[in-house]
Design a protein around this motif. Structure first.
Motif, PDB file in Angstrom:
ATOM      1  N   GLU A   1     -46.758  69.439  -2.845  1.00 16.29           N
ATOM      2  CA  GLU A   1     -45.671  70.097  -2.121  1.00 16.29           C
ATOM      3  C   GLU A   1     -44.378  69.315  -2.320  1.00 16.29           C
ATOM      4  N   TYR A   2     -43.299  70.058  -2.472  1.00 16.67           N
ATOM      5  CA  TYR A   2     -42.002  69.422  -2.650  1.00 16.67           C
ATOM      6  C   TYR A   2     -40.934  70.392  -2.187  1.00 16.67           C
ATOM      7  N   THR A   3     -40.020  69.921  -1.364  1.00 15.88           N
ATOM      8  CA  THR A   3     -38.914  70.747  -0.875  1.00 15.88           C
ATOM      9  C   THR A   3     -37.618  70.206  -1.454  1.00 15.88           C
ATOM     10  N   LYS A   4     -36.967  71.026  -2.261  1.00 20.08           N
ATOM     11  CA  LYS A   4     -35.726  70.562  -2.875  1.00 20.08           C
ATOM     12  C   LYS A   4     -34.537  71.060  -2.059  1.00 20.08           C
ATOM     13  N   ASP A   5     -33.457  70.368  -2.227  1.00 17.89           N
ATOM     14  CA  ASP A   5     -32.227  70.730  -1.525  1.00 17.89           C
ATOM     15  C   ASP A   5     -31.658  72.009  -2.146  1.00 17.89           C
TER      16      ASP A   5
ATOM     17  N   LYS B   1     -40.363  65.565  -8.204  1.00 14.89           N
ATOM     18  CA  LYS B   1     -41.604  66.205  -7.756  1.00 14.89           C
ATOM     19  C   LYS B   1     -42.847  65.568  -8.355  1.00 14.89           C
ATOM     20  N   ILE B   2     -42.782  65.147  -9.615  1.00 18.41           N
ATOM     21  CA  ILE B   2     -44.012  64.775 -10.303  1.00 18.41           C
ATOM     22  C   ILE B   2     -44.473  63.351 -10.038  1.00 18.41           C
ATOM     23  N   GLY B   3     -43.704  62.586  -9.285  1.00 18.83           N
ATOM     24  CA  GLY B   3     -44.149  61.247  -8.946  1.00 18.83           C
ATOM     25  C   GLY B   3     -45.465  61.274  -8.178  1.00 18.83           C
ATOM     26  N   LYS B   4     -46.345  60.321  -8.490  1.00 21.34           N
ATOM     27  CA  LYS B   4     -47.661  60.201  -7.851  1.00 21.34           C
ATOM     28  C   LYS B   4     -48.439  61.520  -7.960  1.00 21.34           C
TER      29      LYS B   4
END
Length: 819
Positions: A687-691, A774-777
């Motif tokens: 999950e990732y929420t971008k500005d 987003k793709i970190g870890k």
């Protein structure tokens, strides 16, 4: 029909066999463009041309497809030129050494690399006829080489399908069946590879055979004829940005010259066209870029139509587009290209010579060390491209280090490979080996990273200076055939670290030789062996009377050097009777085809099994998979694709039940989305929420470029490897992965074998700023235990286009090592 086919001018007098030259329509018995011509009919017509015009046409077969269809080239020129064809070729190639006085332009026209872009081959017949009749003046100072069909298997697949389903007369309604190919379209070759993306990697038979002939000529101009969507007008050069930095000003400007000549004819006919959009010159494995990096003015021409168009179709604006229209357009640009070349021979020949002379690249040498099998695989690729390489001399080299991305020195020895840019193919070397190709625009048509040291998993240094090396035919990285097989040995051992080892194992299993693998490192008789090492115990094979004979034969075949031992008692680690030394099962493997799977992703796996691993594979189509008892198989592979709505609740439940009772599921790329979620297995999308606070204020013209912030266009990332896990046996603790998209998954609770840490900036290629966050870890490759079975997740594709050599052992591990 092998080698030069019907080159009667060199054998017999043409008067004996001459016959009146017929147009394509006269010869075929139907008006060109009213039917699709099968490949054998096209070959027949070219044979007719060669018989009728033996003084001006030479036809040769340069190979065969996987389905045994002939691949042919036609050499077309004036009678005088054709009689001196070899002399013309030799004089032309002197330019590679900065010499020679070539006086003929070499133009190579390639048609139908995508089989269902079928107009190309039809246009090729009309083009050669016109060159020999109305436009023969162009041939006085030009040699035209025509490949009428680069992909006969795909073309005939499409033509046969179309003829089965078309209406009579054909139906222009785009909703009709004849405008909707099935899953297995004619675009790709037998193994469903895109041959237009294989020029540099040479994984397919068609590419391998073609490149031998291409390298004999290295034309001044090369055109790759294509088709695009039905509603698109015609596209021709100049190409779009990004252009690779090695492309010369002349190559750019001559594209403009050719494009304006095409426009003259299109304007006169009121035909629509566009230039400088979409189709760039960057990725090196296309039919326009590969020739460009070898000195040609390489171009793609794109006609609207493709497999959708059939013999005629209503376009989005209500016009009717017919096959005859499409032929006319490709025919016009083909002749226009030859015309421009014939009028600019002196410029083409002089600039071609400059291309091979005026170069000063930053890195003068690339020095590579590491796994001998990977070195050997790279040698084979270089040899096929006629790129010179050699053995280094013992010493040190300083330069850009690919693993650390810093400047440092390291020791090298005579097992190190040196590839210099100071050679005829120096530009191609720079393009294939450079650490990070300079990208002038992020809006590209294909992947943006491919650097061979990363693809082959080698320790590499790019040096600013020329590193001495010795070119030798005697350099063989392989050990002597069949060495060290002892009939009285307790066991024979092999370190596991390459695809050659995987092929050896696959061969043994198919010969019913029982093989164990070590799940812990050990040393024996003073020699150390890593996890994954193969252990072939004689007593395991006591019932096989020809055990030693078979083992010796297979070892000879694969150049495998085994280490014999007279004991199973190790110096350190686990003895051969330990639970850490397990029997490798001879797996029965099935793969899903059709419906939800990508033909390209399916084809990569199919080719891997049949042409690289040489291990049997059962293909199960999505149409009847529900009627198949999966309990008959040990492994089920789900290629990348789009699995919604195919993977419904019942199918997912059946697959989960099969895994729970001991099955092994390998899910690749987009297939993972079909088995995740609340009712799936344990893997979860990240999950990732971008500005997005200013998203609604973005000008419409900037939306496409803004979207690139969330995109990865084929970039290389450094990943961490847990090489204690069976999925990573044979690897170090670092792997460079080619990431092709933005799908991202959280770490698994256990079994995270290859993964991204917080280093999310690509080593090479483009990745947008938002997707980097987003793709970190995130997971790259992992294994989930589910009941008695396993699910292997491959988020990235280690088999992509068959050229990422260092990723292939992961897939072999998934088959043989993961239990």
């Amino acid at each position: 029909m092998k080698r030069f086919l019907l080159s009667l001018s060199l054998i017999f007098t043409t008067s004996i066999f001459s016959q009146e030259l017929q147009s394509p329509s006269e010869f075929l018995g139907y008006d060109l463009g009213t039917q699709f011509s099968r490949h054998h009919e096209v070959v027949d017509y070219y044979e007719h041309i060669a018989k009728s015009e033996g003084a001006r046409v030479k036809l040769m077969e340069y190979g065969q497809t996987y389905e045994r269809r002939p691949l042919v080239l036609a050499f077309v020129s004036s009678a005088e030129n054709l009689a001196n064809l070899e002399s013309i070729r030799q004089e032309h190639l002197k330019a590679l050494e900065g010499e020679g006085n070539a006086s003929k332009a070499i133009v190579w026209l390639s048609y139908n690399v995508h089989g269902n872009e079928s107009v190309g081959t039809e246009a090729a017949m009309k083009t050669i006829y016109e060159l020999l009749t109305q436009k023969s003046g162009y041939l006085e100072n030009t040699v035209v080489i025509i490949d009428p069909c680069m992909n006969p298997d795909g073309r005939d697949r499409y033509i046969n399908w179309y003829n089965q389903y078309k209406n009579t007369p054909y139906q222009v309604d785009p909703n009709s069946k004849e405008h909707h190919e099935g899953w297995l379209s004619g675009r790709s070759n037998h193994y469903m590879f895109d041959l237009n993306r294989d020029w540099a990697w040479l994984t397919q038979a068609e590419s391998q055979q073609r490149i031998k002939e291409y390298n004999k000529w290295l034309p001044h101009v090369h055109v790759d004829f294509h088709e695009q969507g039905v509603n698109n007008p015609y596209y021709f050069a100049p190409a779009a940005e990004p252009y690779h930095e090695v492309i010369t000003d002349f190559q750019r400007n001559f594209q403009e010259t050719i494009g304006r000549n095409h426009a003259k004819y299109f304007d006169a006919n009121g035909w629509f066209y566009f230039t400088k959009e979409v189709f760039d010159l960057f990725y090196p494995s296309y039919g326009d870029t590969y020739p460009t990096y070898n000195g040609a003015v390489g171009m793609t021409y794109e006609q609207g139509g493709s497999g959708r168009a059939g013999l005629g179709i209503i376009t989005g604006i209500g016009d009717t587009l017919t096959l005859k229209d499409r032929i006319a357009h490709h025919f016009t640009t083909g002749l226009s290209t030859v015309e421009v070349a014939s009028k600019n021979v002196e410029k083409l020949t002089s600039e071609f010579k400059k291309f091979y002379k005026d170069r000063d690249f930053k890195y003068k040498s690339y020095v590579l060390s590491g796994n001998p099998d990977h070195i050997n695989a790279l040698e084979n690729l270089l040899a096929n491209h006629e790129i010179v390489y050699g053995r280094a001399k013992k010493g040190t080299v300083k330069g850009f280090n690919y693993a650390s991305r810093t400047t440092k020195s390291r020791n090298i020895d005579d097992n190190s490979l040196v590839v210099s840019t100071d050679q005829a193919k120096g530009t191609m070397v720079k393009v294939l080996f450079e650490p990070n190709a300079k990208l002038s625009d992020s809006l590209t048509y294909d992947i943006t990273a491919w650097s061979l040291p990363y693809a082959y998993g080698l320790d590499a240094t790019a040096s600013l200076s020329n590193v001495p090396y010795e070119v030798t035919d005697e350099w063989n990285m392989y050990p002597p055939k069949g060495a060290n097989i002892h009939e009285g040995a307790y066991a024979h051992i092999l370190e596991w670290n390459s695809m050659r080892d995987a092929r050896f194992l696959a061969d043994l299993l198919q010969n019913d030789i029982r093989v164990r693998t070590a799940y812990a490192p050990f040393s024996i008789n003073g020699q150390s062996f890593a996890r994954g090492s193969l252990i072939i115990v004689s007593s395991d094979n006591a019932e096989k009377k020809d055990f030693i004979e078979v083992l010796s034969t297979v070892a000879h075949k694969h150049h495998t050097l085994l280490t014999p031992t007279n004991t199973g008692y190790v110096d350190s680690g686990k003895d051969f009777g330990s639970r850490y030394v397990q029997m490798i099962k001879k797996p029965k493997v099935a793969i899903l085809a059709g419906g939800p799977t990508s033909t390209l992703r399916f084809g990569e796996i199919w080719h891997f099994f049949e042409r690289q691993l040489h291990y049997p594979l059962t293909v199960i189509d999505a149409d009847y998979v529900d009627r198949v008892n999966l309990d008959e198989y040990d492994i089920f592979v789900l290629p990348g694709g789009r699995y919604s709505p195919f993977m419904n609740e019942d199918r997912l439940k059946a697959i989960k039940n099969w895994v729970q009772h001991g099955g092994k599921l390998i899910a690749m790329g987009g297939a993972i989305k079909g088995i995740d979620g609340e009712n799936g297995f344990g893997i979860k999308q990240k999950e990732y929420t971008k500005d997005s606070s200013d998203a609604n204020l973005m000008p419409h013209k900037d939306l496409q470029r803004e979207s690139m912030k969330n995109a990865i266009t084929g970039a290389i990332f450094e990943t961490k490897v847990d090489n204690t896990h069976p999925l990573a046996y044979g690897y170090g603790n670092q792997y460079f992965s080619l990431k092709l998209g933005s799908d991202t998954y959280d770490y698994l609770p256990h079994g995270n074998t290859v993964y991204l840490e917080n280093k999310t900036k690509p080593v090479s290629g483009f990745a947008g700023s938002e997707i980097q966050k987003k793709i970190g870890k995130s997971l790259v490759f992992g294994v989930e235990k589910y009941g008695r079975g396993r699910v292997v997740y491959m988020v990235d594709n280690p088999l992509f286009r068959g050229f990422w050599e260092n990723g292939k052992l992961f897939f072999a591990n998934a088959l043989f090592m993961v239990n």
